[in-house]
Structure formats: structure tokens, C-alpha cells
Design an enzyme around this catalytic site. Structure first.
Site, PDB file in Angstrom:
ATOM      1  N   LYS A 252       0.838  -1.211   0.000  1.00  0.00           N
ATOM      2  CA  LYS A 252       0.000   0.000   0.000  1.00  0.00           C
ATOM      3  C   LYS A 252       0.873   1.262   0.000  1.00  0.00           C
ATOM      4  O   LYS A 252       0.648   2.179  -0.769  1.00  0.00           O
ATOM      5  CB  LYS A 252      -0.915   0.025   1.246  1.00  0.00           C
ATOM      6  CG  LYS A 252      -1.824  -1.187   1.381  1.00  0.00           C
ATOM      7  CD  LYS A 252      -2.721  -1.092   2.612  1.00  0.00           C
ATOM      8  CE  LYS A 252      -1.977  -1.093   3.943  1.00  0.00           C
ATOM      9  NZ  LYS A 252      -1.269  -2.360   4.249  1.00  0.00           N
TER      10      LYS A 252
ATOM     11  N   ARG B  42      -9.335   1.266   9.085  1.00  0.00           N
ATOM     12  CA  ARG B  42      -9.086  -0.160   9.251  1.00  0.00           C
ATOM     13  C   ARG B  42      -9.996  -0.830  10.256  1.00  0.00           C
ATOM     14  O   ARG B  42      -9.733  -1.966  10.635  1.00  0.00           O
ATOM     15  CB  ARG B  42      -7.739  -0.467   9.772  1.00  0.00           C
ATOM     16  CG  ARG B  42      -6.558  -0.181   9.604  1.00  0.00           C
ATOM     17  CD  ARG B  42      -5.444   0.091  10.415  1.00  0.00           C
ATOM     18  NE  ARG B  42      -4.383  -0.827  10.298  1.00  0.00           N
ATOM     19  CZ  ARG B  42      -3.264  -0.573   9.652  1.00  0.00           C
ATOM     20  NH1 ARG B  42      -3.089   0.489   8.966  1.00  0.00           N
ATOM     21  NH2 ARG B  42      -2.311  -1.424   9.684  1.00  0.00           N
TER      22      ARG B  42
ATOM     23  N   ARG C 105      11.683  -6.271   4.634  1.00  0.00           N
ATOM     24  CA  ARG C 105      11.539  -4.824   4.437  1.00  0.00           C
ATOM     25  C   ARG C 105      12.615  -4.054   5.204  1.00  0.00           C
ATOM     26  O   ARG C 105      12.986  -4.397   6.321  1.00  0.00           O
ATOM     27  CB  ARG C 105      10.163  -4.371   4.915  1.00  0.00           C
ATOM     28  CG  ARG C 105      10.023  -2.840   4.879  1.00  0.00           C
ATOM     29  CD  ARG C 105       8.603  -2.378   4.933  1.00  0.00           C
ATOM     30  NE  ARG C 105       7.922  -2.786   6.132  1.00  0.00           N
ATOM     31  CZ  ARG C 105       6.622  -2.589   6.340  1.00  0.00           C
ATOM     32  NH1 ARG C 105       5.890  -2.014   5.391  1.00  0.00           N
ATOM     33  NH2 ARG C 105       6.065  -2.986   7.450  1.00  0.00           N
TER      34      ARG C 105
ATOM     35  N   ARG D 156      11.587  -2.186  10.901  1.00  0.00           N
ATOM     36  CA  ARG D 156      10.504  -1.767  11.792  1.00  0.00           C
ATOM     37  C   ARG D 156      10.334  -2.782  12.916  1.00  0.00           C
ATOM     38  O   ARG D 156      10.394  -3.984  12.689  1.00  0.00           O
ATOM     39  CB  ARG D 156       9.192  -1.655  10.990  1.00  0.00           C
ATOM     40  CG  ARG D 156       8.955  -0.252  10.472  1.00  0.00           C
ATOM     41  CD  ARG D 156       7.804  -0.162   9.499  1.00  0.00           C
ATOM     42  NE  ARG D 156       6.535  -0.708   9.970  1.00  0.00           N
ATOM     43  CZ  ARG D 156       5.395  -0.610   9.289  1.00  0.00           C
ATOM     44  NH1 ARG D 156       5.371   0.021   8.118  1.00  0.00           N
ATOM     45  NH2 ARG D 156       4.292  -1.123   9.753  1.00  0.00           N
TER      46      ARG D 156
ATOM     47  N   ARG E 224      -0.426  -8.803  13.504  1.00  0.00           N
ATOM     48  CA  ARG E 224      -1.017  -7.843  12.555  1.00  0.00           C
ATOM     49  C   ARG E 224      -1.928  -8.547  11.564  1.00  0.00           C
ATOM     50  O   ARG E 224      -2.972  -8.021  11.187  1.00  0.00           O
ATOM     51  CB  ARG E 224       0.099  -7.099  11.810  1.00  0.00           C
ATOM     52  CG  ARG E 224       0.779  -6.059  12.700  1.00  0.00           C
ATOM     53  CD  ARG E 224       2.151  -5.712  12.205  1.00  0.00           C
ATOM     54  NE  ARG E 224       2.166  -4.994  10.955  1.00  0.00           N
ATOM     55  CZ  ARG E 224       3.224  -4.926  10.148  1.00  0.00           C
ATOM     56  NH1 ARG E 224       4.354  -5.541  10.482  1.00  0.00           N
ATOM     57  NH2 ARG E 224       3.165  -4.228   9.042  1.00  0.00           N
TER      58      ARG E 224
HETATM   59  P1  AP5 Z   1       4.931  -1.652   1.829  1.00  0.00           P
HETATM   60  O1  AP5 Z   1       4.620  -0.752   0.684  1.00  0.00           O
HETATM   61  O2  AP5 Z   1       5.723  -1.116   2.952  1.00  0.00           O
HETATM   62  O3  AP5 Z   1       3.571  -2.350   2.346  1.00  0.00           O
HETATM   63  P2  AP5 Z   1       2.360  -1.768   3.184  1.00  0.00           P
HETATM   64  O4  AP5 Z   1       1.117  -2.373   2.628  1.00  0.00           O
HETATM   65  O5  AP5 Z   1       2.439  -0.277   3.264  1.00  0.00           O
HETATM   66  O6  AP5 Z   1       2.667  -2.466   4.577  1.00  0.00           O
HETATM   67  P3  AP5 Z   1       2.631  -1.883   6.062  1.00  0.00           P
HETATM   68  O7  AP5 Z   1       3.372  -2.871   6.916  1.00  0.00           O
HETATM   69  O8  AP5 Z   1       3.081  -0.459   6.097  1.00  0.00           O
HETATM   70  O9  AP5 Z   1       1.112  -1.968   6.388  1.00  0.00           O
HETATM   71  P4  AP5 Z   1       0.476  -1.981   7.737  1.00  0.00           P
HETATM   72  O10 AP5 Z   1      -0.929  -1.708   7.347  1.00  0.00           O
HETATM   73  O11 AP5 Z   1       0.712  -3.187   8.556  1.00  0.00           O
HETATM   74  O12 AP5 Z   1       1.276  -0.840   8.551  1.00  0.00           O
HETATM   75  P5  AP5 Z   1       0.988   0.705   8.814  1.00  0.00           P
HETATM   76  O13 AP5 Z   1       2.264   1.430   8.736  1.00  0.00           O
HETATM   77  O14 AP5 Z   1      -0.167   1.178   8.022  1.00  0.00           O
HETATM   78  O15 AP5 Z   1       5.664  -2.956   1.221  1.00  0.00           O
HETATM   79  C1  AP5 Z   1       6.112  -4.012   2.060  1.00  0.00           C
HETATM   80  C2  AP5 Z   1       7.449  -4.559   1.549  1.00  0.00           C
HETATM   81  O16 AP5 Z   1       7.267  -5.188   0.284  1.00  0.00           O
HETATM   82  C3  AP5 Z   1       8.526  -3.478   1.336  1.00  0.00           C
HETATM   83  O17 AP5 Z   1       9.765  -4.009   1.670  1.00  0.00           O
HETATM   84  C4  AP5 Z   1       8.442  -3.173  -0.196  1.00  0.00           C
HETATM   85  O18 AP5 Z   1       9.687  -2.755  -0.683  1.00  0.00           O
HETATM   86  C5  AP5 Z   1       8.047  -4.537  -0.743  1.00  0.00           C
HETATM   87  N1  AP5 Z   1       7.160  -4.473  -1.897  1.00  0.00           N
HETATM   88  C6  AP5 Z   1       6.144  -3.597  -2.128  1.00  0.00           C
HETATM   89  N2  AP5 Z   1       5.531  -3.880  -3.283  1.00  0.00           N
HETATM   90  C7  AP5 Z   1       6.157  -4.986  -3.794  1.00  0.00           C
HETATM   91  C8  AP5 Z   1       5.964  -5.783  -4.964  1.00  0.00           C
HETATM   92  N3  AP5 Z   1       4.984  -5.502  -5.850  1.00  0.00           N
HETATM   93  N4  AP5 Z   1       6.777  -6.848  -5.171  1.00  0.00           N
HETATM   94  C9  AP5 Z   1       7.762  -7.141  -4.265  1.00  0.00           C
HETATM   95  N5  AP5 Z   1       7.993  -6.420  -3.149  1.00  0.00           N
HETATM   96  C10 AP5 Z   1       7.192  -5.359  -2.908  1.00  0.00           C
HETATM   97  O19 AP5 Z   1       0.518   0.651  10.345  1.00  0.00           O
HETATM   98  C11 AP5 Z   1       1.425   0.310  11.367  1.00  0.00           C
HETATM   99  C12 AP5 Z   1       0.720   0.251  12.696  1.00  0.00           C
HETATM  100  O20 AP5 Z   1       0.183   1.560  13.023  1.00  0.00           O
HETATM  101  C13 AP5 Z   1      -0.493  -0.690  12.768  1.00  0.00           C
HETATM  102  O21 AP5 Z   1      -0.123  -2.029  13.037  1.00  0.00           O
HETATM  103  C14 AP5 Z   1      -1.287  -0.053  13.913  1.00  0.00           C
HETATM  104  O22 AP5 Z   1      -0.708  -0.384  15.152  1.00  0.00           O
HETATM  105  C15 AP5 Z   1      -1.072   1.443  13.684  1.00  0.00           C
HETATM  106  N6  AP5 Z   1      -2.113   1.994  12.809  1.00  0.00           N
HETATM  107  C16 AP5 Z   1      -1.923   2.532  11.572  1.00  0.00           C
HETATM  108  N7  AP5 Z   1      -3.100   2.924  11.041  1.00  0.00           N
HETATM  109  C17 AP5 Z   1      -4.053   2.603  11.964  1.00  0.00           C
HETATM  110  C18 AP5 Z   1      -5.467   2.719  11.973  1.00  0.00           C
HETATM  111  N8  AP5 Z   1      -6.144   3.226  10.922  1.00  0.00           N
HETATM  112  N9  AP5 Z   1      -6.120   2.295  13.086  1.00  0.00           N
HETATM  113  C19 AP5 Z   1      -5.470   1.794  14.156  1.00  0.00           C
HETATM  114  N10 AP5 Z   1      -4.125   1.631  14.194  1.00  0.00           N
HETATM  115  C20 AP5 Z   1      -3.427   2.032  13.104  1.00  0.00           C
HETATM  116 MG    MG Z   2       2.843   1.073   4.832  1.00  0.00          MG
END
Ligand code: AP5
Ligand code: MG
Length: 207
Positions: A13, A88, A122, A155, A166
Site C-alpha cells: 500500500k 481499518r 523490508r 521496523r 497484525r
Molecule cells: P509496503 O509498501 O511497505 O507495504 P504496506 O502495505 O504499506 O505495509 P505496512 O506494513 O506499512 O502496512 P500496515 O498496514 O501493517 O502498517 P501501517 O504502517 O499502516 O511494502 C512491504 C514490503 O514489500 C517493502 O519491503 C516493499 O519494498 C516490498 N514491496 C512492495 N511492493 C512490492 C511488490 N509488488 N513486489 C515485491 N515487493 C514489494 O501501520 C502500522 C501500525 O500503526 C499498525 O499495526 C497499527 O498499530 C497502527 N495503525 C496505523 N493505522 C491505523 C489505523 N487506521 N487504526 C489503528 N491503528 C493504526
Molecule cells: Mg505502509
């Protein structure tokens, strides 16, 4: 254009939101990035959410909705935005719906096995936020950011135990949003498994 990016952790994402936001001149809002910034700056919010995020739990809806709608109210969101990682939970989706309409919810589909591979490889730049993967998107010099030259970090919530947590939280709390947006005719599914350029082309086509 006002967009939501849905999908399991590690589906890409953030990677796709950065590219699309740059291509369209719209704002990329990642609640995860905003929380990590607060943690790094040791703000009151950061101290409150640090332990929850490191274990892979969800920050309470009230805090998250306030953070996201506060950001959405800024003038730079007028041209459009991509919400990455928000909403979410059903409560967050309902709160967002009251706050603003969106044009589409793009749902990035990826298997659990692939999620684990992506998250365990990552690497993140703590300074500029650029994201790499040791196998799939390696930096030019191992463990060094291509953009700003800082040392890359892992991370805390990319440890296997937090990843499992997660994924479970995603299935329980976030997956129901697929039908929420489906029922409203806003859902666009994208296969997130191919290489980044291919996924990006699919996103542009679908929009
Ligand atoms: P990446 O682009 O980083 O993936 P992502 O979907 O953004 O994954 P996240 O881990 O950031 O999602 P998340 O929803 O768990 O975490 P968030 O930060 O939102 O890609 C992943 C890897 O794959 C990278 O290494 C990239 O290089 C590689 N890659 C990408 N595309 C590729 C492809 N096509 N082919 C191969 N490799 C590829 O949230 C973190 C925490 O914050 C949550 O756990 C929660 O505690 C809190 N939080 C955030 N938002 C909320 C909310 N709305 N409500 C409550 N808590 C929240
Ligand atoms: Mg992300």
C-alpha cells in the site's frame, strides 16, 4: 481524486501510494507513518501508541479518527488524497464516511505467505521514509538509503510475532471493510503479487 488503499500488512500500500501520489500530485496520508513520526519525536501521542504499534495491535479508533480527519482538513488535501492504512475498522470507515466522500477503495490482495516474505525483508529509512526490500527492491548499497544516504532500519513490528498479530488483527478488524466498500460500489481489487511496476500499472488502469 480521493482514494482509500486497503489490504493486509505488507501488501505494498505504502509503496504504491507514494508512486501514485507523486504521479497525480495528490497527498499521501499514511496513519502508520504519522504514528511512527510521533513515536520518533517522542510526542504525547507517540508515547501513548508506541507499545501498541510495536506489538502489532490497533491504536484506539477515537485517537486514530482524530489524527486522520485532522490531517484531511489541511488545505493541501483539497486536490485529492490517498488514505493508506485508514480506515481499518468499521467504526473508522463510518467516521470517515461522515467526514468526506471518496471516489474508490483500492484493495491490494496478497497471500499470507507473501505478506510474511515482504515484511521480513523490508528495510526503512528512518530519515526520509523510503522503503526497500532486501530481495525485491534492494537499495544500491546494502542497508543504505538510496535517497538520503542514511542507514536503513527494520521496523519493530516486522518481527515475526508482531507480523502474525497484525495478520490476525487485519482478518478480524479490517477485512470486513472489503464488503463495506463493495456494497457502496467503490471497491477495486488489485492483485498485489506481481512486481512493483506491474502492480502500479494495474492500479492506474483500474482508476
Ligand atoms: P509496503 O509498501 O511497505 O507495504 P504496506 O502495505 O504499506 O505495509 P505496512 O506494513 O506499512 O502496512 P500496515 O498496514 O501493517 O502498517 P501501517 O504502517 O499502516 O511494502 C512491504 C514490503 O514489500 C517493502 O519491503 C516493499 O519494498 C516490498 N514491496 C512492495 N511492493 C512490492 C511488490 N509488488 N513486489 C515485491 N515487493 C514489494 O501501520 C502500522 C501500525 O500503526 C499498525 O499495526 C497499527 O498499530 C497502527 N495503525 C496505523 N493505522 C491505523 C489505523 N487506521 N487504526 C489503528 N491503528 C493504526
Ligand atoms: Mg505502509
Amino acid at each position: 481524486m480521493k482514494l482509500i488503499f486497503l489490504g493486509p500488512p505488507g501488501a505494498g500500500k505504502g509503496t504504491m501510494a507514494k508512486r501514485l501520489a507523486a504521479a497525480r500530485g495528490i497527498v499521501h496520508i499514511s496513519t502508520g507513518d504519522l504514528f511512527r513520526e510521533a513515536i520518533a519525536n517522542k510526542t504525547e501521542l507517540g508515547l501513548e501508541v508506541k507499545a501498541i504499534i510495536e506489538k502489532g495491535g490497533l491504536v484506539p479508533d477515537s485517537l486514530t479518527v482524530r489524527l486522520a480527519t485532522g490531517r484531511l482538513a489541511a488545505p493541501d488535501c483539497g486536490k485529492g488524497f490517498i488514505l493508506d492504512g485508514f480506515p481499518r475498522t468499521s467504526a473508522q470507515a463510518e467516521a470517515l464516511e461522515k467526514f468526506t466522500a471518496v471516489d474508490a477503495a483500492v484493495n491490494f490482495e496478497l497471500s499470507e505467505a507473501e505478506v510474511v516474505r515482504r515484511l521480513s525483508g523490508r528495510r526503512l529509512c528512518p530519515s526520509c521514509g523510503a522503503t526497500f526490500h532486501v530481495d525485491f527492491m534492494p537499495p544500491k548499497t546494502p542497508d543504505v538509503c538510496d535517497v538520503c544516504g542514511k542507514a536503513l532500519v527494520i521496523r519493530k513490528d516486522d518481527q515475526i510475532e508482531a507480523i502474525r498479530n497484525r495478520l490476525a488483527v487485519y482478518t478480524r478488524e479490517t477485512e470486513p471493510l472489503i464488503s463495506f466498500y463493495g456494497e457502496r460500489g467503490l471497491l477495486k481489487n488489485v492483485n498485489a503479487a506481481p512486481a512493483p511496476d506491474e502492480v502500479f500499472a494495474a492500479v492506474r488502469k483500474i482508476l
